[in-house]
Scaffold this active site. Sequence first.
Site, PDB file in Angstrom:
ATOM      1  N   TYR A  75      -5.525  34.857 -45.171  1.00 47.41           N
ATOM      2  CA  TYR A  75      -5.190  35.153 -43.774  1.00 47.41           C
ATOM      3  C   TYR A  75      -5.716  36.540 -43.434  1.00 47.41           C
ATOM      4  O   TYR A  75      -5.576  37.485 -44.226  1.00 47.41           O
ATOM      5  CB  TYR A  75      -3.666  35.129 -43.567  1.00 47.41           C
TER       6      TYR A  75
ATOM      7  N   GLU B 118      -7.095  36.366 -35.102  1.00 47.72           N
ATOM      8  CA  GLU B 118      -6.658  35.861 -36.399  1.00 47.72           C
ATOM      9  C   GLU B 118      -7.733  34.963 -36.993  1.00 47.72           C
ATOM     10  O   GLU B 118      -8.326  34.153 -36.278  1.00 47.72           O
ATOM     11  CB  GLU B 118      -5.391  35.014 -36.252  1.00 47.72           C
TER      12      GLU B 118
END
Length: 387
Positions: free
Chosen positions: A109, A197
Amino acid sequence: MKIHEYQGKEIFRKYKIAVPNGVVTTSADEAASIYTKLGKSVAVVKAQIHAGGRGKGGGVKLAKSPDEAKTHAKAILGMMLKTPQTGPEGQKVNSVLIEEGSDILKEYYVGITLDRRISKPVMMVSTEGGMDIEEVAHKSPEKILKETIEPSIGLQRFQASRLAYGLGFEGDMAKQAITILSNLWNCYDGEDCSLIEINPMISTKDGKVMALDAKVNFDDNAQYRHPEQVNLRDEAEEDPLEVEASKYNLNYVRLDGAVGCMVNGAGLAMATMDIIKYAGSSPANFLDVGGGANVTTVTNGFKIILSDPNVKAIFVNIFGGIVRCDRIANGIIEAAKNVNITVPLVVRLAGTNAEEAKEILMKSGIKLEVADGLKDGAEKIVKAIGK
Ligand code: GDP
Ligand code: MN
């Protein structure tokens, strides 16, 4: 403003952030030919909606032949895709991204957003990629590494290195990861983003690091610096009432309560929502009609509020500072002539000429209740709804 994954990846390419090759389409037939053109044995068919969690909802499918690409595209296009981030009714899929498949070794991530506590952007990375990052933050916060970015100098090379090595990258793959992290900051900064993101960023079995997903949100307040961003807007993804309100320059956010609110100033709008809750009901919307509340804004405000079938009553709460209350009262009367107000109306006006305004409203013959103060207004509106 939110954009689609395929648009986010276009922007990533501009900033030299590695992404798989892919083409977006609205046609299942074209999906088959794109598969062939990509020339890899595996392709991924990905639903393009603004919400995440598509994988779990059945919006991301692997295809191993042109026919399979077509079948998946056919199934996904037009479907109401339900994910944890859409409403219970789901979001309609109008386009799919056909992308070359990646042989995933590990998922990571990576995100950048503004840390409002310290008023600086923060880059976060985690080895727990592909998962719900909020859950990781909750259950195992030690698995999230952070670097605070000094906006005037940007993400420093040592910070990108610290994060890349912190994720366990070594050698050439560490170099690739550092490049992605550095360029991601350039993208966040250069495009005036509020959030970026990559979930997941992946390493592949043949030694590559790239962005497999792209979530890019722009800061609306900086959009005047990026006129080209306007073209990326997809109104089909937005609440129709919010789209309508934005045409009138109203700051409107739809909520799920029963009290329609018309307020001037964001602070007063927040306080109004709070006091409605306190009085025992809940707001149907946030609506800031702005400093210059006049007949047009009030009329448009009523139209938007009344288009929401959940609205059972309307609470107008306006502070007359620059705008005098008597003018607002006349504005409400004019607006009531243009719009058929079908639900109980409570009006609270405070500030310059408030007494005069009250009289104007009472004499107007319009069915409404005048409130004395915020608390009285909230109580009257809750009583009007009958609960
Ligand atoms: P999201 O669920 O909306 O966040 O969509 P993502 O783009 O993140 O895709 C969800 C998941 O699908 C990823 O975490 C991967 O596990 C999987 N996935 C996506 N693309 C590929 C691919 O090219 N190959 C493989 N094997 N899996 C993929
Ligand atoms: Mn994702």
